[in-house]
Design a protein around this motif. Structure first.
Motif, PDB file in Angstrom:
ATOM      1  N   THR A  99      33.356  22.703 -12.114  1.00  0.00           N
ATOM      2  CA  THR A  99      34.120  23.497 -11.140  1.00  0.00           C
ATOM      3  C   THR A  99      35.048  24.466 -11.864  1.00  0.00           C
ATOM      4  O   THR A  99      35.553  24.181 -12.955  1.00  0.00           O
ATOM      5  N   ARG A 100      35.257  25.598 -11.217  1.00  0.00           N
ATOM      6  CA  ARG A 100      36.164  26.614 -11.744  1.00  0.00           C
ATOM      7  C   ARG A 100      37.611  26.198 -11.488  1.00  0.00           C
ATOM      8  O   ARG A 100      37.870  25.231 -10.785  1.00  0.00           O
ATOM      9  N   SER A 101      38.543  26.978 -12.021  1.00  0.00           N
ATOM     10  CA  SER A 101      39.967  26.655 -11.856  1.00  0.00           C
ATOM     11  C   SER A 101      40.417  26.731 -10.397  1.00  0.00           C
ATOM     12  O   SER A 101      41.376  26.078 -10.005  1.00  0.00           O
ATOM     13  N   ASP A 102      39.710  27.506  -9.560  1.00  0.00           N
ATOM     14  CA  ASP A 102      40.050  27.575  -8.125  1.00  0.00           C
ATOM     15  C   ASP A 102      39.333  26.481  -7.317  1.00  0.00           C
ATOM     16  O   ASP A 102      39.318  26.529  -6.094  1.00  0.00           O
ATOM     17  N   ASN A 103      38.727  25.506  -8.017  1.00  0.00           N
ATOM     18  CA  ASN A 103      37.993  24.367  -7.438  1.00  0.00           C
ATOM     19  C   ASN A 103      36.674  24.747  -6.774  1.00  0.00           C
ATOM     20  O   ASN A 103      36.071  23.915  -6.101  1.00  0.00           O
ATOM     21  N   SER A 104      36.209  25.979  -6.946  1.00  0.00           N
ATOM     22  CA  SER A 104      34.872  26.320  -6.457  1.00  0.00           C
ATOM     23  C   SER A 104      33.845  25.764  -7.440  1.00  0.00           C
ATOM     24  O   SER A 104      34.086  25.695  -8.647  1.00  0.00           O
ATOM     25  N   VAL A 105      32.715  25.332  -6.918  1.00  0.00           N
ATOM     26  CA  VAL A 105      31.687  24.692  -7.741  1.00  0.00           C
ATOM     27  C   VAL A 105      30.818  25.747  -8.404  1.00  0.00           C
ATOM     28  O   VAL A 105      30.202  26.585  -7.744  1.00  0.00           O
ATOM     29  N   PHE A 106      30.786  25.702  -9.729  1.00  0.00           N
ATOM     30  CA  PHE A 106      29.929  26.600 -10.511  1.00  0.00           C
ATOM     31  C   PHE A 106      28.551  25.983 -10.715  1.00  0.00           C
ATOM     32  O   PHE A 106      27.532  26.658 -10.644  1.00  0.00           O
ATOM     33  N   PHE A 107      28.510  24.660 -10.974  1.00  0.00           N
ATOM     34  CA  PHE A 107      27.258  23.989 -11.309  1.00  0.00           C
ATOM     35  C   PHE A 107      27.310  22.572 -10.753  1.00  0.00           C
ATOM     36  O   PHE A 107      28.306  21.872 -10.916  1.00  0.00           O
ATOM     37  N   ASP A 108      26.235  22.166 -10.099  1.00  0.00           N
ATOM     38  CA  ASP A 108      26.146  20.810  -9.538  1.00  0.00           C
ATOM     39  C   ASP A 108      24.678  20.395  -9.602  1.00  0.00           C
ATOM     40  O   ASP A 108      23.850  20.929  -8.870  1.00  0.00           O
ATOM     41  N   LYS A 109      24.378  19.463 -10.502  1.00  0.00           N
ATOM     42  CA  LYS A 109      22.978  19.071 -10.692  1.00  0.00           C
ATOM     43  C   LYS A 109      22.883  17.584 -11.000  1.00  0.00           C
ATOM     44  O   LYS A 109      23.719  17.034 -11.702  1.00  0.00           O
ATOM     45  N   VAL A 110      21.839  16.959 -10.473  1.00  0.00           N
ATOM     46  CA  VAL A 110      21.557  15.550 -10.758  1.00  0.00           C
ATOM     47  C   VAL A 110      20.414  15.511 -11.773  1.00  0.00           C
ATOM     48  O   VAL A 110      19.344  16.081 -11.546  1.00  0.00           O
ATOM     49  N   PHE A 111      20.669  14.835 -12.892  1.00  0.00           N
ATOM     50  CA  PHE A 111      19.665  14.697 -13.945  1.00  0.00           C
ATOM     51  C   PHE A 111      18.979  13.346 -13.812  1.00  0.00           C
ATOM     52  O   PHE A 111      19.625  12.332 -13.572  1.00  0.00           O
ATOM     53  N   LYS A 112      17.656  13.375 -13.980  1.00  0.00           N
ATOM     54  CA  LYS A 112      16.831  12.166 -13.929  1.00  0.00           C
ATOM     55  C   LYS A 112      16.095  12.030 -15.252  1.00  0.00           C
ATOM     56  O   LYS A 112      15.908  13.012 -15.978  1.00  0.00           O
ATOM     57  N   LYS A 113      15.641  10.816 -15.540  1.00  0.00           N
ATOM     58  CA  LYS A 113      14.933  10.565 -16.796  1.00  0.00           C
ATOM     59  C   LYS A 113      13.696  11.447 -16.939  1.00  0.00           C
ATOM     60  O   LYS A 113      13.390  11.918 -18.038  1.00  0.00           O
ATOM     61  N   ASN A 114      13.026  11.723 -15.825  1.00  0.00           N
ATOM     62  CA  ASN A 114      11.784  12.503 -15.927  1.00  0.00           C
ATOM     63  C   ASN A 114      12.021  13.928 -16.433  1.00  0.00           C
ATOM     64  O   ASN A 114      11.097  14.594 -16.870  1.00  0.00           O
ATOM     65  N   MET A 115      13.256  14.411 -16.424  1.00  0.00           N
ATOM     66  CA  MET A 115      13.569  15.732 -16.967  1.00  0.00           C
ATOM     67  C   MET A 115      13.475  15.750 -18.493  1.00  0.00           C
ATOM     68  O   MET A 115      13.406  16.810 -19.100  1.00  0.00           O
ATOM     69  N   PHE A 116      13.467  14.563 -19.122  1.00  0.00           N
ATOM     70  CA  PHE A 116      13.430  14.445 -20.580  1.00  0.00           C
ATOM     71  C   PHE A 116      12.081  13.924 -21.078  1.00  0.00           C
ATOM     72  O   PHE A 116      11.863  13.819 -22.273  1.00  0.00           O
ATOM     73  N   GLU A 117      11.184  13.588 -20.160  1.00  0.00           N
ATOM     74  CA  GLU A 117       9.950  12.880 -20.513  1.00  0.00           C
ATOM     75  C   GLU A 117       8.982  13.649 -21.401  1.00  0.00           C
ATOM     76  O   GLU A 117       8.116  13.043 -22.012  1.00  0.00           O
ATOM     77  N   GLN A 118       9.124  14.947 -21.493  1.00  0.00           N
ATOM     78  CA  GLN A 118       8.212  15.689 -22.378  1.00  0.00           C
ATOM     79  C   GLN A 118       8.439  15.342 -23.847  1.00  0.00           C
ATOM     80  O   GLN A 118       7.609  15.627 -24.695  1.00  0.00           O
ATOM     81  N   TYR A 119       9.557  14.679 -24.146  1.00  0.00           N
ATOM     82  CA  TYR A 119       9.907  14.358 -25.521  1.00  0.00           C
ATOM     83  C   TYR A 119       9.573  12.927 -25.932  1.00  0.00           C
ATOM     84  O   TYR A 119       9.805  12.551 -27.074  1.00  0.00           O
ATOM     85  N   PHE A 120       9.079  12.097 -25.029  1.00  0.00           N
ATOM     86  CA  PHE A 120       8.738  10.731 -25.406  1.00  0.00           C
ATOM     87  C   PHE A 120       7.500  10.252 -24.657  1.00  0.00           C
ATOM     88  O   PHE A 120       7.062  10.856 -23.685  1.00  0.00           O
TER      89      PHE A 120
END
Length: 190
Positions: A99-120
């Protein structure tokens, strides 16, 4: 000389008598011992979960101060993994909110294991969970925020894991790369 022979024979008789008593005592004790029945090994059928956590930090970036929040949590909709010792663990999600200093959301993302699976491998994926993710504040530059994420064994967290670098650009784009851990490099004292 006769005294020595008598002493020696007496000593042998004493040892023979002591040994006989000792054997008799052992056999008596063996008969009196109650051996409990063998316990059936009950398999662990619980699905365990790692405890949730939240790590919050602030970082000066792009001319302002941003708040970064990384939260690990799980829910029943997630699949579970089976570790080497046959314990089952529910996988995790990592929610990153910037979030920015004015409390507005710049980035909001949920990461899951499958986002990394290309490496293992698939086998690694079946036995390991998404462990965590934290801001690498010192590495932040004018264009990117850097995070370290890990996927690994939920029991042996410090021994069996893979590290990843997750980069969030000032435009909100995400890139992921595997980090090579240099085990020969001596640890730095801080």
């Amino acid at each position: 000389m006769m005294k020595k022979i008598t002493f020696f024979l007496g000593f042998l008789c004493f040892i023979a008598f002591f040994s006989a008593c000792n054997k008799e005592e052992k056999s008596v004790n063996r008969r009196n011992i109650l051996v409990p029945p063998a316990k059936d090994t009950v398999p662990d059928t619980l699905i365990h979960e790692l405890e949730g956590f939240v790590v919050s930090d602030t970082v000066p970036w792009v001319g302002s101060t941003y708040k970064v929040r990384c939260q690990r949590y799980t829910n029943d909709s997630l699949s579970y993994v089976k570790t080497e010792n046959d314990k089952m663990f529910r996988d995790n999600l990592i929610k990153v909110t910037i979030t920015r200093s004015d409390n507005s959301v710049f980035f909001d993302k949920v990461f899951k294991k499958n986002m990394f699976e290309q490496y293992f491998s698939q086998d690694f994926s079946k036995k390991n969970v998404l462990l965590g993710m934290v801001l690498e504040k010192e590495k932040t530059d004018s264009d990117n925020l850097y995070f370290h994420a890990s996927v690994g064994n939920p029991i042996e967290m410090m021994d069996e894991f893979m590290m990843f670098e997750v980069v969030v650009s000032r435009m909100g784009d995400v890139s992921i790369s595997k980090m090579e851990l240099d085990e020969d490099k001596p640890e730095e004292n801080s």
